[in-house]
Design an enzyme around this catalytic site. Structure first.
Site, short mmCIF file in Angstrom:
data_model
loop_
_atom_site.label_atom_id
_atom_site.label_comp_id
_atom_site.label_asym_id
_atom_site.label_seq_id
_atom_site.Cartn_x
_atom_site.Cartn_y
_atom_site.Cartn_z
N GLN A 265 -8.39 -6.02 -10.53
CA GLN A 265 -7.40 -4.95 -10.17
C GLN A 265 -7.40 -3.91 -11.10
O GLN A 265 -7.30 -2.68 -11.08
CB GLN A 265 -6.14 -5.40 -9.89
CG GLN A 265 -5.89 -6.24 -8.55
CD GLN A 265 -6.61 -5.48 -7.34
OE1 GLN A 265 -5.96 -4.32 -7.28
NE2 GLN A 265 -7.41 -6.26 -6.71
N HIS A 268 -9.75 -0.88 -11.73
CA HIS A 268 -9.79 0.42 -10.94
C HIS A 268 -9.37 1.44 -11.50
O HIS A 268 -9.95 2.88 -11.48
CB HIS A 268 -8.69 0.20 -9.85
CG HIS A 268 -9.28 -0.84 -8.50
ND1 HIS A 268 -10.32 0.19 -7.69
CD2 HIS A 268 -9.03 -1.88 -8.06
CE1 HIS A 268 -10.38 -0.75 -6.66
NE2 HIS A 268 -9.91 -2.07 -6.80
N GLU A 333 1.40 -4.84 -3.54
CA GLU A 333 0.08 -4.66 -2.57
C GLU A 333 -0.75 -5.97 -2.14
O GLU A 333 -0.86 -6.17 -1.03
CB GLU A 333 -0.97 -3.40 -3.19
CG GLU A 333 -2.05 -3.20 -2.28
CD GLU A 333 -2.86 -2.30 -3.15
OE1 GLU A 333 -3.90 -2.05 -2.55
OE2 GLU A 333 -2.73 -2.11 -4.60
N HIS A 334 -1.13 -6.50 -3.07
CA HIS A 334 -1.65 -7.66 -2.97
C HIS A 334 -1.10 -8.97 -3.74
O HIS A 334 -0.37 -8.92 -4.66
CB HIS A 334 -2.90 -7.74 -3.79
CG HIS A 334 -4.01 -6.75 -3.48
ND1 HIS A 334 -4.24 -5.60 -4.15
CD2 HIS A 334 -4.76 -6.49 -2.25
CE1 HIS A 334 -4.80 -4.93 -3.69
NE2 HIS A 334 -5.29 -5.00 -2.53
N ASP A 370 -10.94 -7.11 -0.20
CA ASP A 370 -11.26 -5.70 -0.46
C ASP A 370 -12.60 -5.69 0.25
O ASP A 370 -12.92 -4.52 0.71
CB ASP A 370 -11.59 -5.82 -1.88
CG ASP A 370 -10.46 -5.37 -2.79
OD1 ASP A 370 -9.39 -5.14 -2.15
OD2 ASP A 370 -10.52 -5.35 -3.83
N HIS A 431 23.12 18.18 31.46
CA HIS A 431 22.65 16.86 31.50
C HIS A 431 23.39 16.15 32.35
O HIS A 431 22.82 15.47 33.52
CB HIS A 431 22.77 16.17 29.97
CG HIS A 431 21.87 16.36 29.05
ND1 HIS A 431 21.69 17.76 28.75
CD2 HIS A 431 21.12 15.59 28.08
CE1 HIS A 431 20.74 17.66 27.49
NE2 HIS A 431 20.10 16.47 27.39
#
Length: 439
Positions: A265, A268, A333-334, A370, A431
């Site tokens: 990770q 990145h 996220e993970h 991934d 209505h």
């Protein structure tokens, strides 16, 4: 001194659990780009491409022959990569098609003669964005196209930054691996157009790039800001920030495996975040040592070391239950559960509920998700897993409702009568009249 901070859980600051905010100087720039594309169409795209990109093609759409040639080149020159892409594509499609089966149509008679229903309809046109910066994201072609195609979108278009054509011409081209993947995945049309301008083009349409109903895919801060600004005109998947992983582990985990997952990770982006929570202090020290050792030989060590040093941490918890509580509050996220099979692992599975994707057991490395396990890797970041999931067929589907009545039936009469009283109460006379005229 270790490259990564080791912190007792009680000493975590409240900021650790807040959405990760970054200095934003992009809103005005992106707004100008969007306005220029809306007003200038293709001419604005050519002008912006000349300013921002490494190539300036004479038109925007990549020829289908070039897509096929890119795929053939990949098959001949890098057969293992070609096969890996095909395998990943097939798994992603199978998973997305299974997701589609969860969205069923129905009609239910709630009262005699009052029939309500639900229909799930795919959007007409999906727009995919695939960046091609330092790391051309071949896998993102698969992850964005598979759910769109499985949903049943009539047309799937893809934008990716232009690159020089291999024949030396000014014909449109992109990263060859991305073009090959687009061909293998069955993307209908590909355009050599990148950045915020491509998001504007897919949102509003130009002479060449058709207007899309949904835009998905990752990108830099300008792409993310463009998606934020066009939302409402077009649907988007999410506003994603830097990637993150949260690992819960005990002494049964492999320190080298955990360190490798954290570095996967961290490489990145310097803003990426890798976190380990464990009640085992000796294991924490072993992982910290492994991080330093593995960084020595890592090709992406400059980025990874910045990420680990700035944002990474190892949290010492009193037990695994506390680690699960921290994960739920962080909403990563993970989320990896690096434990042996057994009652403890099952217990943690039941305790955690805020995450983009969950990876269960020592062998379930996040990197498999991934690339080649069927899961989609486009996931919520920065605590947004509290309220949303990742990219799926759901992003390309509309759930619409239907009403059918039998005139004079009990259900129709009671519904019209109730609607009349509610219209009166809200002061909406028309209505009430529209309901009562049917009685």
């Amino acid at each position: 001194m270790s490259i990564i901070k080791i912190i007792p859980a009680k000493d975590l600051s409240s900021d650790f659990f807040e959405p990760r905010a970054f200095a934003d100087d992009t809103a005005g720039i992106v707004s100008n780009i969007i306005n220029r594309v809306r007003q200038g169409g293709d001419d604005a795209l050519y002008e912006l491409s000349a300013r921002f990109d490494s190539a300036t093609p004479v038109r925007l759409e990549v020829d289908s022959q070039d897509l096929a040639q890119a795929a053939d080149n990949l098959r001949k020159k890098q057969s293992e990569l070609y096969d890996a892409l095909c395998y990943s594509r097939d798994l992603a499609l199978r998973f997305a098609r299974r997701q589609k089966q969860c969205f069923s149509d129905f009609e239910e008679e709630l009262e005699p003669g009052l029939f309500t229903g639900q229909r799930t309809i795919a959007v007409d046109r999906a727009g995919l964005y695939v960046p091609a910066g330092r790391f051309p994201l071949l896998s993102t072609v698969i992850m964005t196209s598979a759910p769109a195609l499985a949903a049943g979108c009539g047309e799937v278009v893809l934008c990716t930054p232009p690159r020089p054509h291999p024949d030396g011409s000014k014909n449109p081209y992109g990263d060859e691996g991305i073009l090959a993947a687009a061909c293998l995945c069955g993307v209908h049309r590909v355009f050599a157009c990148g950045g915020a301008q491509s998001i504007a083009a897919m949102a509003y349409g130009t002479e060449s790039i058709p207007r899309c109903d949904v835009i998905v895919g990752p990108g830099n801060k300008f792409v993310a800001e463009a998606k934020r600004q066009v939302y409402g005109t077009v649907g988007i998947d999410m506003l994603a920030g830097p990637t993150e992983v949260f690992i819960i582990a005990d002494g049964t985990a492999h320190p080298d495996w955990v360190a490798a997952d954290m570095l996967a990770q961290a490489e990145h982006d310097p803003d990426a975040q890798a976190v380990l929570a464990t009640p085992d202090e000796n294991f924490a020290l072993a992982v910290a040592a492994e991080l330093e050792q593995q960084l020595k030989n890592l090709a992406t060590r400059e980025t990874a070391s910045q990420s680990i040093g700035r944002n990474g941490c190892i949290i010492i918890t009193k037990d695994l239950e506390e680690a699960a509580g921290l994960a739920n509050k962080k909403a990563p996220e993970h989320l990896e559960l690096a434990l042996n099979e057994g009652a403890e692992l099952k217990k943690l599975e039941a305790l955690v509920h805020n995450y983009g994707s969950l990876f269960i057991g020592h062998g379930s490395a996040e990197v498999l998700g991934d690339y080649a396990a069927g899961l989609n890797h486009t996931l919520p970041t920065s605590t947004s897993a509290r309220f949303t999931g990742g990219l799926s067929v759901r992003c390309f589907l509309k759930t619409v409702t239907t009403l059918r009545t039998v005139p004079g039936s009990t259900g129709q009469i009671r519904s019209a009568s109730a609607a009349g009283f509610l219209g009166d109460a809200e002061g909406l006379a028309a209505h009430a009249a529209a309901a009562r005229i049917r009685l």
